[in-house]
Design a protein around this motif. Structure first.
Motif, mmCIF file in Angstrom:
data_model
loop_
_atom_site.group_PDB
_atom_site.id
_atom_site.type_symbol
_atom_site.label_atom_id
_atom_site.label_comp_id
_atom_site.label_asym_id
_atom_site.label_seq_id
_atom_site.Cartn_x
_atom_site.Cartn_y
_atom_site.Cartn_z
ATOM 1 N N ARG A 57 106.209 54.563 94.473
ATOM 2 C CA ARG A 57 105.274 53.713 95.223
ATOM 3 C C ARG A 57 103.854 54.124 94.857
ATOM 4 O O ARG A 57 103.417 55.219 95.201
ATOM 5 N N GLU A 58 103.167 53.254 94.134
ATOM 6 C CA GLU A 58 101.796 53.555 93.744
ATOM 7 C C GLU A 58 100.854 53.082 94.844
ATOM 8 O O GLU A 58 100.651 51.881 95.018
ATOM 9 N N ASP A 59 100.295 54.027 95.575
ATOM 10 C CA ASP A 59 99.426 53.713 96.703
ATOM 11 C C ASP A 59 97.999 53.491 96.210
ATOM 12 O O ASP A 59 97.134 54.351 96.328
ATOM 13 N N ASP A 60 97.795 52.318 95.621
ATOM 14 C CA ASP A 60 96.504 51.981 95.020
ATOM 15 C C ASP A 60 95.762 50.932 95.834
ATOM 16 O O ASP A 60 94.665 50.522 95.467
ATOM 17 N N ASP A 61 96.364 50.502 96.938
ATOM 18 C CA ASP A 61 95.805 49.376 97.686
ATOM 19 C C ASP A 61 94.417 49.654 98.242
ATOM 20 O O ASP A 61 93.537 48.788 98.210
ATOM 21 N N THR A 62 94.200 50.861 98.756
ATOM 22 C CA THR A 62 92.895 51.201 99.330
ATOM 23 C C THR A 62 91.801 51.145 98.272
ATOM 24 O O THR A 62 90.711 50.611 98.509
ATOM 25 N N LEU A 63 92.096 51.686 97.087
ATOM 26 C CA LEU A 63 91.113 51.674 96.005
ATOM 27 C C LEU A 63 90.813 50.253 95.552
ATOM 28 O O LEU A 63 89.660 49.898 95.307
ATOM 29 N N LYS A 64 91.857 49.429 95.454
ATOM 30 C CA LYS A 64 91.668 48.042 95.029
ATOM 31 C C LYS A 64 90.869 47.249 96.061
ATOM 32 O O LYS A 64 90.010 46.436 95.703
ATOM 33 N N THR A 65 91.149 47.490 97.351
ATOM 34 C CA THR A 65 90.422 46.784 98.410
ATOM 35 C C THR A 65 88.939 47.127 98.353
ATOM 36 O O THR A 65 88.071 46.252 98.496
ATOM 37 N N ARG A 66 88.641 48.392 98.131
ATOM 38 C CA ARG A 66 87.244 48.832 98.025
ATOM 39 C C ARG A 66 86.569 48.174 96.827
ATOM 40 O O ARG A 66 85.405 47.754 96.894
ATOM 41 N N PHE A 67 87.297 48.082 95.709
ATOM 42 C CA PHE A 67 86.744 47.451 94.515
ATOM 43 C C PHE A 67 86.473 45.969 94.753
ATOM 44 O O PHE A 67 85.412 45.446 94.396
ATOM 45 N N LEU A 68 87.417 45.285 95.365
ATOM 46 C CA LEU A 68 87.261 43.852 95.635
ATOM 47 C C LEU A 68 86.066 43.573 96.540
ATOM 48 O O LEU A 68 85.398 42.546 96.400
ATOM 49 N N ALA A 69 85.777 44.498 97.464
ATOM 50 C CA ALA A 69 84.679 44.297 98.416
ATOM 51 C C ALA A 69 83.320 44.294 97.727
ATOM 52 O O ALA A 69 82.335 43.806 98.296
ATOM 53 N N GLY A 70 83.252 44.786 96.492
ATOM 54 C CA GLY A 70 81.963 44.841 95.795
ATOM 55 C C GLY A 70 81.568 43.546 95.133
ATOM 56 O O GLY A 70 80.462 43.436 94.602
ATOM 57 N N GLY A 71 82.444 42.565 95.144
ATOM 58 C CA GLY A 71 82.139 41.302 94.466
ATOM 59 C C GLY A 71 81.911 40.151 95.416
ATOM 60 O O GLY A 71 82.149 40.256 96.613
ATOM 61 N N ASP A 72 81.442 39.060 94.861
ATOM 62 C CA ASP A 72 81.240 37.831 95.624
ATOM 63 C C ASP A 72 81.792 36.667 94.802
ATOM 64 O O ASP A 72 81.111 36.143 93.912
ATOM 65 N N PRO A 73 83.045 36.269 95.065
ATOM 66 C CA PRO A 73 83.670 35.199 94.277
ATOM 67 C C PRO A 73 82.896 33.892 94.283
ATOM 68 O O PRO A 73 83.051 33.077 93.373
ATOM 69 N N ALA A 74 82.055 33.680 95.304
ATOM 70 C CA ALA A 74 81.300 32.436 95.392
ATOM 71 C C ALA A 74 80.045 32.455 94.522
ATOM 72 O O ALA A 74 79.421 31.422 94.298
ATOM 73 N N SER A 75 79.670 33.639 94.016
ATOM 74 C CA SER A 75 78.464 33.748 93.201
ATOM 75 C C SER A 75 78.670 33.076 91.852
ATOM 76 O O SER A 75 79.780 33.032 91.319
ATOM 77 N N THR A 76 77.596 32.555 91.286
ATOM 78 C CA THR A 76 77.695 31.876 89.991
ATOM 79 C C THR A 76 77.690 32.861 88.824
ATOM 80 O O THR A 76 78.072 32.509 87.713
ATOM 81 N N GLY A 77 77.256 34.083 89.064
ATOM 82 C CA GLY A 77 77.209 35.083 87.993
ATOM 83 C C GLY A 77 78.102 36.271 88.294
ATOM 84 O O GLY A 77 78.653 36.392 89.395
ATOM 85 N N LEU A 78 78.255 37.132 87.310
ATOM 86 C CA LEU A 78 79.053 38.336 87.509
ATOM 87 C C LEU A 78 78.286 39.339 88.360
ATOM 88 O O LEU A 78 77.055 39.401 88.330
ATOM 89 N N SER A 79 79.018 40.141 89.111
ATOM 90 C CA SER A 79 78.390 41.178 89.930
ATOM 91 C C SER A 79 77.627 42.142 89.036
ATOM 92 O O SER A 79 78.153 42.585 88.011
#
Length: 201
Positions: A57-79
Motif C-alpha cells: 500500500r503506497e501511502d502517497d495520497d497526502t503528498l498528492k493532495t498537497r501538490f494538487l492544492a498548489g494549482g488552479d485548474p481554472a487558470s489559463t496558464g500554468l502555475s
C-alpha cells in the motif's frame, strides 16, 4: 513499521543474490525477520515486491493532495510554481524512501541474479511517471496528452535521478533537497528565454 519493511527487503535482496528468487521462500524471510507470513503480506504483495521494495500500500495520497492544492485548474496558464512543487514532491518521496548507497548495491546485486526484476522496476517507473503526468494534468486543468504535463514530469524525474546519484556519493554533505534545487536552478537558466538569441532570430 518502516524499519521492519526495510529489514524484510534487505533480507529478501540478500537471499535473491545468493540463491535466486526460487531459492528461498516467504516463510524463510519471515523467520529471519521474526514476523508472521500474514505480516509479510501486509507489507508486500509478493516476494518480488519485497526485493524491489515496492510496498503493498503506497501511502502517497497526502503528498498528492498537497501538490494538487498548489494549482488552479481554472487558470489559463500554468502555475508559476509547477516545477518547484514537482521538485518538492520528489524530495518528500525521497525522504520517505530511506534509499542509501548500501540499499542500491543490494538491489543491483539482486538484479544480476534475477534480471527480470530490472524489467519489473522499469515498468513500475513508467507507471509512476504516467500517474504523475495525470496528476499534473488534473492540477493544471490540462487536456489528457498535453505535452507540457509530460515535459514537466520528465524534467523533474531526470533531475531527480541525477541528484540521487550525486547525493549518494561519499563526498556529498548536502541534503537531497539542496542537491536537487541546484540542478533545477541550472535547468531554469538553460530553459529561460535568451535575449541575445531572440535578437538574432
Amino acid at each position: 513499521m518502516a524499519a521492519t519493511a526495510a529489514q524484510v527487503t534487505s533480507i529478501a535482496r540478500r537471499l535473491t543474490a545468493e540463491r535466486g528468487l526460487s531459492g528461498f521462500t516467504v516463510e524463510e524471510v519471515c523467520e529471519q525477520v521474526g514476523i508472521s507470513r500474514r505480516t509479510f503480506f501486509n507489507y508486500f504483495a509478493s516476494k518480488d515486491d519485497a526485493v524491489l521494495g515496492i510496498p503493498a500500500r503506497e501511502d502517497d495520497d497526502t503528498l498528492k493532495t498537497r501538490f494538487l492544492a498548489g494549482g488552479d485548474p481554472a487558470s489559463t496558464g500554468l502555475s508559476p510554481t509547477l516545477l518547484d512543487d514537482l521538485a518538492e514532491l520528489a524530495v518528500q518521496r525521497w525522504d520517505r524512501s530511506d534509499i542509501t548507497a548500501e540499499s542500491i548495491r543490494e538491489v543491483l546485486t539482486a538484479f544480476e541474479r534475477e534480471p527480470r526484476l530490472f524489467t519489473r522496476i522499469i515498468e513500475k517507473f513508467q507507471r509512476d511517471e504516467q500517474s504523475d503526468v495525470e496528476l499534473v494534468e488534473h492540477r493544471e486543468g490540462l487536456a489528457s496528452g498535453d505535452l507540457r504535463a509530460a515535459a514537466a514530469v520528465q524534467l523533474i524525474r531526470a533531475l531527480t535521478g541525477a541528484a540521487a546519484r550525486e547525493f549518494l556519493t561519499l563526498t556529498n554533505t548536502d541534503t537531497f533537497a539542496e542537491v536537487l534545487a541546484r540542478r533545477l536552478a541550472a535547468a531554469r537558466e538553460i530553459l529561460a528565454p535568451n535575449p541575445d538569441l531572440e535578437r538574432k532570430s
